[in-house]
Scaffold this active site. Structure first.
Site, short mmCIF file in Angstrom:
data_model
loop_
_atom_site.label_atom_id
_atom_site.label_comp_id
_atom_site.label_asym_id
_atom_site.label_seq_id
_atom_site.Cartn_x
_atom_site.Cartn_y
_atom_site.Cartn_z
N HIS A 186 -24.53 -33.68 -50.23
CA HIS A 186 -24.68 -34.61 -49.11
C HIS A 186 -25.97 -34.29 -48.37
O HIS A 186 -26.43 -33.14 -48.36
CB HIS A 186 -23.49 -34.49 -48.15
CG HIS A 186 -23.44 -35.59 -47.14
ND1 HIS A 186 -23.09 -36.88 -47.46
CD2 HIS A 186 -23.73 -35.61 -45.81
CE1 HIS A 186 -23.14 -37.64 -46.37
NE2 HIS A 186 -23.53 -36.89 -45.35
N CYS B 72 -25.62 -41.76 -49.03
CA CYS B 72 -26.26 -40.74 -48.19
C CYS B 72 -27.73 -40.53 -48.53
O CYS B 72 -28.60 -40.59 -47.64
CB CYS B 72 -25.48 -39.42 -48.25
SG CYS B 72 -25.54 -38.54 -49.82
N HIS C 113 -26.72 -39.98 -40.68
CA HIS C 113 -26.44 -39.95 -42.12
C HIS C 113 -25.51 -41.11 -42.49
O HIS C 113 -24.80 -41.66 -41.64
CB HIS C 113 -25.81 -38.61 -42.54
CG HIS C 113 -24.45 -38.35 -41.98
ND1 HIS C 113 -23.48 -37.65 -42.67
CD2 HIS C 113 -23.86 -38.70 -40.80
CE1 HIS C 113 -22.38 -37.57 -41.93
NE2 HIS C 113 -22.59 -38.19 -40.79
#
Length: 360
Positions: free
Chosen positions: A322, A273, A334
């Protein structure tokens, strides 16, 4: 988790087209329980994901440092060996010049000038030898320090390598647990779960719009046109352009949709990520910190969710584990997880912790 975050809607949509009323027969208790369990697992998996990224980063740094230390260690060993050889040669030369020591010669001379000259030469030789020994001792101490640092760095690299494997095993267990929960639901319950997730995201977006409208109304008065303008720039519909470099980063990130998710990877063909954010902004000439936590604290300035522009980084969960990039229209790009890879999702598809504007 593909079936937790994104594919729930897609996988069940085909079945819904056939039956048309699948969710009507879903057991609400079973769906509610599964939804709660899946949300818990998703957050736990995301936290593990962040720990894995940090372990990869720490391992990479330790490995790079060890490589440098090994080169320094080799050079220092050569330096110490050369010092030992030089002192040994000097000692051998001094001992082999004459069987009568310089001290004995000085004691037997009757010429005061020769005595003083010899004494000065003797002192110079003693000083030179003493300085050589001291320098060798310093170089030897430096060598031992490098050896200790290299051993400690190797131990750290080994520790992080083991941590990576252990954390990945824990992550896989979470994935399997989530899959088992999902699989035990009927088709009707799977559809209802997808519907609930979509409804929650829509409700969160509507609440954000209302909050933005109220804030605009309070700060600008009750002017309807200004309130409407503020509302239209809320997170669900905003397409306001970011800076040129932010737009370049968005384009770079979107070009990788469909790429695979690989722990510890920063591209160009696979990403985690924060690795996707790191790579996308590097294409725009901007260097970001490596992990999502570090990006939140050091990648730019904080920005309100209601004032997002394309290119802003959006962070999820608490503690942060995240990150995605806002692309406008209430969406992010993402690197979701190993099953979903790089994909586009709703801004509020996960609990938001904050956002950062990197540039602009």
């Amino acid at each position: 988790m593909k079936r937790i975050r994104t594919a729930l809607v897609g996988v069940v949509a085909a079945a819904c087209m056939v039956t048309g009323t699948l969710s009507a027969n879903a057991d609400p208790d079973a769906v509610a329980e599964a939804k709660s369990e899946l949300a818990r697992i998703q957050q736990e998996s995301s936290a593990l994901d962040q720990q894995i990224i940090e372990a990869f980063d720490a391992a990479d740094k330790a490995t790079a440092k060890l490589k440098t230390l090994k080169a320094d260690l080799k050079a220092q060993e050569a330096k110490v060996d050369a010092g030992i050889t030089e002192l040994g040669d000097a000692a051998a030369l001094q001992m082999g010049n004459d069987s009568v020591s310089l001290a004995a010669q000085l004691l037997t001379t009757s010429d005061s000038a020769n005595f003083l000259s010899g004494l000065s030469a003797m002192q110079a030789e003693v000083d030179r030898s003493s300085a050589g020994v001291q320098q060798l001792q310093l170089e030897q101490a430096k060598l031992e320090t490098l050896r200790t640092e290299a051993a400690d760095t190797k131990a750290e690299a080994d520790k992080q390598a083991k941590a990576k494997e252990s954390l990945k095993a824990d992550y896989d267990e979470k994935e399997a647990e989530a899959q088992a929960i999902y699989d035990r639901l009927s088709a009707e319950e799977q559809q209802r779960l997808a519907d609930l997730q979509a409804e929650e995201e829509a409700a969160a977006t509507a609440a954000a719009e209302a909050s933005a409208a109220r804030s605009a109304s309070a700060s600008r008065g009750e002017d309807r046109s200004e309130t409407a303008s503020s509302s239209s720039s809320s997170d669900s519909t905003s397409t306001a352009a970011g800076s040129g470099r932010a737009s370049s980063a968005v384009s770079a990130a979107l070009s990788k949709v469909g790429s695979s998710y690989v722990f510890g990877s920063t591209g160009p063909s696979s990403f985690d990520c924060s690795g996707l954010m790191y790579w996308a902004y590097s294409q725009a000439g901007i260097s970001l910190p490596r992990s999502s936590g570090a990006q939140y604290s050091g990648a730019g300035s904080r920005v309100s969710i209601s004032d997002l522009k394309p290119g802003d980084l959006v962070f999820y969960y608490s503690p942060i584990s995240h990150v995605g990039m806002y692309i406008g229209g209430g969406r992010i790009v993402h690197a979701a997880n190993p099953r979903s890879g790089v994909t586009v999702a709703g801004l509020r598809s996960m609990p938001i912790s904050g956002a950062v504007r990197v540039v602009g």
